[in-house]
Design an enzyme around this catalytic site. Structure first.
Site, PDB file in Angstrom:
ATOM      1  N   TYR A  11      73.353  34.058  19.454  1.00  0.00           N
ATOM      2  CA  TYR A  11      74.004  32.797  19.036  1.00  0.00           C
ATOM      3  C   TYR A  11      75.531  32.950  18.957  1.00  0.00           C
ATOM      4  O   TYR A  11      76.273  32.278  19.683  1.00  0.00           O
ATOM      5  CB  TYR A  11      73.402  32.394  17.682  1.00  0.00           C
ATOM      6  CG  TYR A  11      74.037  31.207  17.018  1.00  0.00           C
ATOM      7  CD1 TYR A  11      74.290  30.024  17.711  1.00  0.00           C
ATOM      8  CD2 TYR A  11      74.366  31.251  15.660  1.00  0.00           C
ATOM      9  CE1 TYR A  11      74.867  28.927  17.080  1.00  0.00           C
ATOM     10  CE2 TYR A  11      74.928  30.165  15.021  1.00  0.00           C
ATOM     11  CZ  TYR A  11      75.185  29.001  15.737  1.00  0.00           C
ATOM     12  OH  TYR A  11      75.746  27.935  15.095  1.00  0.00           O
ATOM     13  N   SER A 124      78.916  40.057   6.970  1.00  0.00           N
ATOM     14  CA  SER A 124      78.409  38.793   6.423  1.00  0.00           C
ATOM     15  C   SER A 124      78.881  38.612   4.993  1.00  0.00           C
ATOM     16  O   SER A 124      79.072  39.600   4.260  1.00  0.00           O
ATOM     17  CB  SER A 124      76.881  38.851   6.469  1.00  0.00           C
ATOM     18  OG  SER A 124      76.320  37.839   5.665  1.00  0.00           O
ATOM     19  N   TYR A 148      68.581  43.384   4.614  1.00  0.00           N
ATOM     20  CA  TYR A 148      69.523  42.959   5.657  1.00  0.00           C
ATOM     21  C   TYR A 148      70.961  43.125   5.160  1.00  0.00           C
ATOM     22  O   TYR A 148      71.812  43.726   5.827  1.00  0.00           O
ATOM     23  CB  TYR A 148      69.263  41.495   6.057  1.00  0.00           C
ATOM     24  CG  TYR A 148      70.428  40.859   6.771  1.00  0.00           C
ATOM     25  CD1 TYR A 148      70.762  41.228   8.078  1.00  0.00           C
ATOM     26  CD2 TYR A 148      71.235  39.896   6.141  1.00  0.00           C
ATOM     27  CE1 TYR A 148      71.856  40.660   8.719  1.00  0.00           C
ATOM     28  CE2 TYR A 148      72.323  39.331   6.778  1.00  0.00           C
ATOM     29  CZ  TYR A 148      72.630  39.712   8.065  1.00  0.00           C
ATOM     30  OH  TYR A 148      73.721  39.157   8.699  1.00  0.00           O
ATOM     31  N   LYS A 152      74.353  45.699   6.270  1.00  0.00           N
ATOM     32  CA  LYS A 152      75.746  45.301   6.547  1.00  0.00           C
ATOM     33  C   LYS A 152      76.711  46.105   5.674  1.00  0.00           C
ATOM     34  O   LYS A 152      77.743  46.585   6.142  1.00  0.00           O
ATOM     35  CB  LYS A 152      75.930  43.806   6.290  1.00  0.00           C
ATOM     36  CG  LYS A 152      75.205  42.912   7.277  1.00  0.00           C
ATOM     37  CD  LYS A 152      75.793  43.032   8.669  1.00  0.00           C
ATOM     38  CE  LYS A 152      74.992  42.283   9.710  1.00  0.00           C
ATOM     39  NZ  LYS A 152      75.358  42.567  11.091  1.00  0.00           N
ATOM     40  N   PHE A 177      80.748  33.405   6.915  1.00  0.00           N
ATOM     41  CA  PHE A 177      80.049  32.580   5.939  1.00  0.00           C
ATOM     42  C   PHE A 177      78.860  31.916   6.654  1.00  0.00           C
ATOM     43  O   PHE A 177      78.038  32.650   7.181  1.00  0.00           O
ATOM     44  CB  PHE A 177      81.047  31.676   5.186  1.00  0.00           C
ATOM     45  CG  PHE A 177      81.715  32.503   4.098  1.00  0.00           C
ATOM     46  CD1 PHE A 177      82.574  33.560   4.431  1.00  0.00           C
ATOM     47  CD2 PHE A 177      81.404  32.317   2.773  1.00  0.00           C
ATOM     48  CE1 PHE A 177      83.122  34.393   3.458  1.00  0.00           C
ATOM     49  CE2 PHE A 177      81.956  33.128   1.785  1.00  0.00           C
ATOM     50  CZ  PHE A 177      82.810  34.165   2.124  1.00  0.00           C
TER      51      PHE A 177
END
Ligand code: NAD
Ligand code: UD1
Length: 332
Positions: A11, A124, A148, A152, A177
């Site tokens: 994406y 993130s 997850y 990060k 964000f």
């Protein structure tokens, strides 16, 4: 400059490849298609009318990475490849630790051995855990609430240690964000195969009739209308931030961290109502229990990105809703 884009079929990666090509960078993609489709490559070429090089394979595959770095003269890397589903990471933590950490470590090893030490990494806002005050600044304390997010944060620490060990590295860590929307052509966008976890993909599936009704997770938060507030950012604005990040690491060394958000918060109901209005489509919803782990409000202070990268998000929430739906109906 030639940029290796890991996860370039995904994406955010695909939108960033468009920005790179439109800014005259050469693009090499590596993607294992674990969460994307090969057809994206032709769409990127069609939108930009430019060519790129694609390697199908895994970033954990050191032999393949060595081959790519031997064959291509890579100047810098943007590392998107990784798994990102929060709920799945709770059920299958090892899958997440393995993929997200091994891909990054392997990538950095091969980069170092080829003397390519310029890296932009996709982190993130999840690394801020449950922030005590708002808006969120880059120097806030870091913590995570799911595997997850922990991958990060661990990767951020690995990159810091890497820079400490070798000051020739130049690294930009971008903390996104809530990216939503799609390219205005309607050719590329976000299209999860399973039932979506995130708000916008869920709204789209309700609007297109694939799902019956949006569950709004709580309307008793301390926010303007009781529903959760987030900092939604158009994926094209986000992608442009990567060009600025590449520029920023080109002639320097160091490691730096940037919030990429708009600095504005919108509630779930505001998103639903704006989506309905700009697209003239009904979105059925009902209020259900809060989702465990959600915070009431989360939005960025992006002034550091403005100051250092000369970047700021330009697109409105209406643009985000319109472009997201255009992609959905064109690709139904
Ligand atoms: P995505 O799933 O659409 O794209 C990731 C791409 O990486 C996919 O094309 C997938 O096939 C590929 N991939 C995964 N593991 C790979 C591996 N080992 N080798 C090669 N290819 C691999 O996700 P996205 O939304 O584009 O996110 C990109 C990055 O940004 C991720 O690292 C994600 O964690 C991070 N991020 C995303 C969001 C978001 O809301 N989308 C928010 C914050 C951070
Ligand atoms: C989620 C992740 C975050 C990740 C980000 C991008 C959680 C707890 N957080 O953020 O770690 O970085 O996605 O992938 O999963 N909502 C509904 N109904 C829905 C879906 C969402 O009401 O069906 C609400 C949520 O309660 C929230 C807002 O919409 O208030 C946004 O949710 P979502 O899109 O999942 O993003 P985040 O929770 O901010």
């Amino acid at each position: 400059m030639k940029i290796l884009v890991t996860g370039g079929c995904g994406y955010i990666g695909s939108h960033t490849c468009i920005e790179l090509l439109e800014n005259n960078y050469q693009v090499v993609i590596i993607d294992n298609l674990s969460n994307s489709k090969k057809g994206v490559i032709d769409k990127i070429k069609k939108i930009t009318n430019k060519d790129l090089t694609y390697y199908e394979g895994d970033v954990c595959d050191k032999d393949l990475l060595n081959k790519i770095f031997d064959q291509e003269k890579i100047d810098a890397v943007i590392h998107f490849a990784g798994y990102k589903a929060v709920g799945e990471s709770v059920k299958l933590p090892l899958k997440y630790y393995h993929n997200n950490l091994c891909s990054t470590i392997t990538l950095c090893e091969v980069m170092a051995s080829h003397n390519v030490k310029k890296l932009v990494f996709s982190s993130s806002a999840t690394v801020y855990g449950s922030p005590k005050t708002l808006p969120i600044k880059e120097d806030f304390p870091l913590s995570t609430t799911n595997p997850y997010g922990t991958t990060k944060l661990m990767i951020e620490k690995i990159l810091k240690d890497l820079y400490t060990s070798d000051n020739e590295w130049s690294i930009a860590v971008l903390r996104y964000f809530n990216p939503i929307g799609a390219h205005s052509s309607g050719l590329i966008g976000e299209n999860p195969n399973d039932i979506p976890n995130n708000l916008m993909p869920y709204i789209i599936k309700v609007a297109t009739g694939e799902l019956e009704c949006l569950n709004i997770f709580g309307n008793d938060y301390d926010t303007k209308d009781g529903t959760g507030v987030r900092d939604y950012i158009h994926v094209v604005d986000l992608s442009k931030g990567h060009i600025k990040a590449i520029e920023s690491i080109t002639n320097t060394t160091g490691i730096d961290y940037y919030n990429l958000g708009t600095g504005k918060g919108y509630s779930v109901l505001e998103i639903v109502n704006t989506f309905s209005k700009v697209n003239n489509v009904k979105v059925n919803y009902k209020i259900v229990e809060r989702r465990p782990g959600d915070v009431a409000t989360c939005y960025a202070d992006s002034s550091y990105a403005l100051k250092k990268l000369h970047w700021k998000a330009e697109k409105s929430i209406e643009d985000m809703c319109r472009d997201a739906y255009l992609y959905a109906i064109k690709n139904k």
